[in-house]
Motif scaffolding. Structure first.
Motif, mmCIF file in Angstrom:
data_model
loop_
_atom_site.group_PDB
_atom_site.id
_atom_site.type_symbol
_atom_site.label_atom_id
_atom_site.label_comp_id
_atom_site.label_asym_id
_atom_site.label_seq_id
_atom_site.Cartn_x
_atom_site.Cartn_y
_atom_site.Cartn_z
ATOM 1 N N LYS A 36 40.038 36.644 39.202
ATOM 2 C CA LYS A 36 39.439 37.001 37.911
ATOM 3 C C LYS A 36 40.408 37.850 37.094
ATOM 4 C CE LYS A 36 35.434 39.343 36.006
ATOM 5 N NZ LYS A 36 34.299 40.188 36.288
ATOM 6 N N LYS A 37 41.083 38.787 37.749
ATOM 7 C CA LYS A 37 42.039 39.632 37.035
ATOM 8 C C LYS A 37 43.280 38.846 36.616
ATOM 9 C CE LYS A 37 40.548 44.013 38.901
ATOM 10 N NZ LYS A 37 40.243 44.862 37.800
ATOM 11 N N LEU A 38 43.741 37.923 37.457
ATOM 12 C CA LEU A 38 44.880 37.080 37.077
ATOM 13 C C LEU A 38 44.521 36.183 35.893
ATOM 14 C CD1 LEU A 38 46.363 36.042 40.536
ATOM 15 C CD2 LEU A 38 47.410 37.505 38.811
ATOM 16 N N ARG A 39 43.331 35.594 35.954
ATOM 17 C CA ARG A 39 42.865 34.763 34.840
ATOM 18 C C ARG A 39 42.752 35.598 33.570
ATOM 19 N NH1 ARG A 39 36.892 32.774 35.197
ATOM 20 N NH2 ARG A 39 36.662 34.963 34.747
ATOM 21 N N GLY A 40 42.207 36.801 33.702
ATOM 22 C CA GLY A 40 42.080 37.686 32.549
ATOM 23 C C GLY A 40 43.430 38.062 31.973
ATOM 24 N N GLY A 41 44.407 38.323 32.843
ATOM 25 C CA GLY A 41 45.747 38.654 32.368
ATOM 26 C C GLY A 41 46.395 37.491 31.640
#
Length: 153
Positions: A36-41
């Motif tokens: 989720k954090k990688l996608r958000g980044g």
């Protein structure tokens, strides 16, 4: 006053029986949260590149997207090339702001809340429209200098 020692005794008992947290019992981030954090980044960076906050993005991203959008519209009528290119440019900036909002929520929001897509779209449209109006006002008030693209000779 007689119950005060009883309360203190109960509190000390509760504190002593509470489980201690060792460094090994601290929860690690799950693979789902990392994804989720990688996608958000990724969405945040992509949104930044499309947004009006990035000063060099127009030549590489927004103008080709705007021209392609105008070209597709000009297939219906040749007179639509310029107006639809302007609309495509504005839309690419709006999409950039929306992607930044969406990505930053993935990165910075601790708990997973249900998203309200209508509210996010409305927020992005309103902020982009305000940005566009401010830029137009700055150009009209001669605070910003805009190039003359279609000067009559």
């Amino acid at each position: 006053m007689e119950s005060a020692p009883k309360v203190i005794q109960e509190l000390s008992l509760a504190v002593n029986t509470a489980p201690e947290r060792s460094p090994q019992t601290v929860p690690h981030e799950s693979p789902k949260n990392i994804f989720k954090k990688l996608r958000g980044g990724f969405l945040l960076v992509l949104g930044y590149l499309l947004s009006p906050l990035c000063w060099w993005n127009d030549l590489l991203f927004n103008l080709p997207i705007a021209y392609f959008f105008g070209y597709l519209c000009s297939l219906l009528s040749p007179k639509l090339l310029i107006p639809c290119s302007i609309i495509g440019y504005w839309l690419s900036n709006v999409v950039g702001i929306l992607l930044m909002q969406y990505g930053s929520k993935d990165i910075f929001q601790k708990d997973s809340q249900e998203r309200n897509l209508k509210k996010e779209l409305l927020s992005g449209l309103v902020s982009s429209t305000i940005y566009t109006i401010v830029i137009i006002l700055l150009i009209q008030l001669k605070i910003l200098d805009a190039p003359v693209l279609f000067a009559k000779s």
